[in-house]
Design an enzyme around this catalytic site. Structure first.
Site, mmCIF file in Angstrom:
data_model
loop_
_atom_site.group_PDB
_atom_site.id
_atom_site.type_symbol
_atom_site.label_atom_id
_atom_site.label_comp_id
_atom_site.label_asym_id
_atom_site.label_seq_id
_atom_site.Cartn_x
_atom_site.Cartn_y
_atom_site.Cartn_z
ATOM 1 N NE ARG A 165 -3.291 2.242 3.095
ATOM 2 C CZ ARG A 165 -2.842 3.244 3.823
ATOM 3 N NH1 ARG A 165 -1.589 3.248 4.252
ATOM 4 N NH2 ARG A 165 -3.623 4.263 4.100
ATOM 5 C CG ASP A 219 12.653 -17.276 9.431
ATOM 6 O OD1 ASP A 219 11.638 -17.556 10.095
ATOM 7 O OD2 ASP A 219 12.949 -17.829 8.363
ATOM 8 C CD GLU A 277 11.092 -23.702 11.809
ATOM 9 O OE1 GLU A 277 10.163 -24.485 11.628
ATOM 10 O OE2 GLU A 277 11.294 -22.717 11.069
HETATM 11 O O1 F6P Z 1 10.994 -18.304 6.543
HETATM 12 C C1 F6P Z 1 9.776 -18.156 7.173
HETATM 13 C C2 F6P Z 1 9.250 -19.468 7.671
HETATM 14 O O2 F6P Z 1 8.029 -19.242 8.340
HETATM 15 C C3 F6P Z 1 10.205 -20.265 8.562
HETATM 16 O O3 F6P Z 1 10.236 -19.787 9.882
HETATM 17 C C4 F6P Z 1 9.658 -21.661 8.423
HETATM 18 O O4 F6P Z 1 10.645 -22.623 8.667
HETATM 19 C C5 F6P Z 1 9.216 -21.689 6.982
HETATM 20 O O5 F6P Z 1 8.988 -20.343 6.589
HETATM 21 C C6 F6P Z 1 7.961 -22.493 6.724
HETATM 22 O O6 F6P Z 1 7.753 -22.525 5.341
HETATM 23 P P1 F6P Z 1 6.402 -23.020 4.686
HETATM 24 O O7 F6P Z 1 5.374 -21.942 4.874
HETATM 25 O O8 F6P Z 1 6.749 -23.227 3.263
HETATM 26 O O9 F6P Z 1 5.984 -24.263 5.403
#
Ligand code: F6P
Length: 319
Positions: free
Chosen positions: A21, A127, A222
């Site tokens: 936007r 991230d 993760e």
């Molecule tokens: O890079 C952003 C992110 O949300 C990461 O934290 C995660 O590992 C990944 O994307 C998940 O990707 P997808 O939406 O393709 O499952």
């Protein structure tokens, strides 16, 4: 510059709409025509774009996700695909491109820049692993989602005298986990940047248990391990009833926070102004509360954003 294109690419995040936007409103003020490519580089490869004017971007500032949608394109990763993208941009008479996305999207922007396309990148990824910006778009909103969830889980953890391992996103970055642990008062943050001594953590949990603290929150990035394995180790070591919650994609959605709405507006406006002022192949970034530009070449080859200060804070606070 008469006509620019905008696309959002990679994992979506809150604030992307607000950024589109701001870019559109800034461009229109400068008498530029704007088009938005649907589904990121995938749409670019097909010339799938829509005209964007003030009306097209009204009512989206407060919405999470990206109304232009996002996707991954294998074809665009190849040199042939990138050449084809350049031809499509030329056919559409596009003089400049704003790419909103994470590290993969910025690599794509770099490729187009090297082929001669005036490109500006906007860092957007929960991230917070993009060099040369203190914060990427969407990080603050994701953190607020996480904190809300952790506060809820703390209530049930204390009611049932349980330990919870809460897994957050971040790919190979422990930024979300570290900040979430600090801001929620969690017991531990397990992050890829720091080795985890699970035996030591269990010992400390046991000591706390003997002092009468019968619940605990462990935030797991993760990229730092598997929640089920960690929960099982804790259960075996100290007999604490343990549960695992994976927050997953919930973290990426929802209305952007005020911080992200403002950051998005600043990034979008500056991206278009940088294009208009002749800057090429740079990324907008936040540094000491100013919006600066950094060559995308440096961003792409730069070290991942160091989390030293955040990790040190967590350490001092005993997390
Ligand atoms: O890079 C952003 C992110 O949300 C990461 O934290 C995660 O590992 C990944 O994307 C998940 O990707 P997808 O939406 O393709 O499952």
């Amino acid at each position: 510059m008469k006509k620019i294109g905008i696309l959002t690419s990679g994992g979506d995040c809150s604030g992307m709409n607000a950024c589109i936007r701001a870019a559109v409103r800034t461009a229109i003020r400068m008498n530029m025509e704007v088009v938005g490519f649907r589904k990121g580089y995938l749409g670019l490869m097909k010339g799938d774009c829509i005209p964007l004017d003030t009306k097209a971007v009204s009512g989206i500032l407060h919405r999470g996700g990206t109304f232009l949608q996002s996707a991954r394109s294998e074809e665009f990763r190849t040199p042939e695909g990138q050449k084809k993208a350049m031809e499509i941009l030329a056919n559409l008479k596009i003089d400049g491109l704003v790419v909103i996305g994470g590290d993969g999207s910025l690599k794509g922007a770099q490729a187009l820049h090297r082929l001669g396309m005036p490109v500006i990148g906007v860092p957007a990824s929960i991230d917070n692993d993009i060099p040369y910006t203190d914060m990427a778009l969407g990080v603050d909103s994701a953190l607020n989602n996480i904190i809300y969830a952790v506060d809820c889980i703390k209530d049930t953890a204390s009611s049932h005298a349980r330990a919870f391992v809460i897994e957050v996103m971040g790919r190979n970055s422990g930024y979300l986990a570290s900040i979430a642990a600090i801001a929620s008062g969690a017991e531990y943050a397990l992050v890829p940047e720091r080795e985890t001594d699970l035996a030591e953590i269990c010992q400390q949990l046991r000591a706390r248990y003997e002092e009468g603290r019968d619940n605990a929150i462990i935030i797991l990035a993760e990229g730092a391990g598997h929640g089920d394995e960690i929960a099982a180790t804790i259960k075996d070591a100290i007999g604490f009833e343990t549960r695992v919650t994976v927050l997953g994609h919930y973290q990426r959605g929802g209305a952007p926070t005020v911080f992200d709405r403002l950051l998005a507006s600043r990034f979008g406006k500056n991206a278009v102004e940088f294009l208009a002022n002749g800057q090429r192949g740079v990324m907008v970034g936040l540094s000491c509360n100013s919006v600066l530009s950094t060559p995308i070449d440096d961003v792409v080859k730069g070290e991942k954003r160091p989390q030293d200060e955040v990790l040190r804070l967590a350490e001092v606070l005993g997390i």
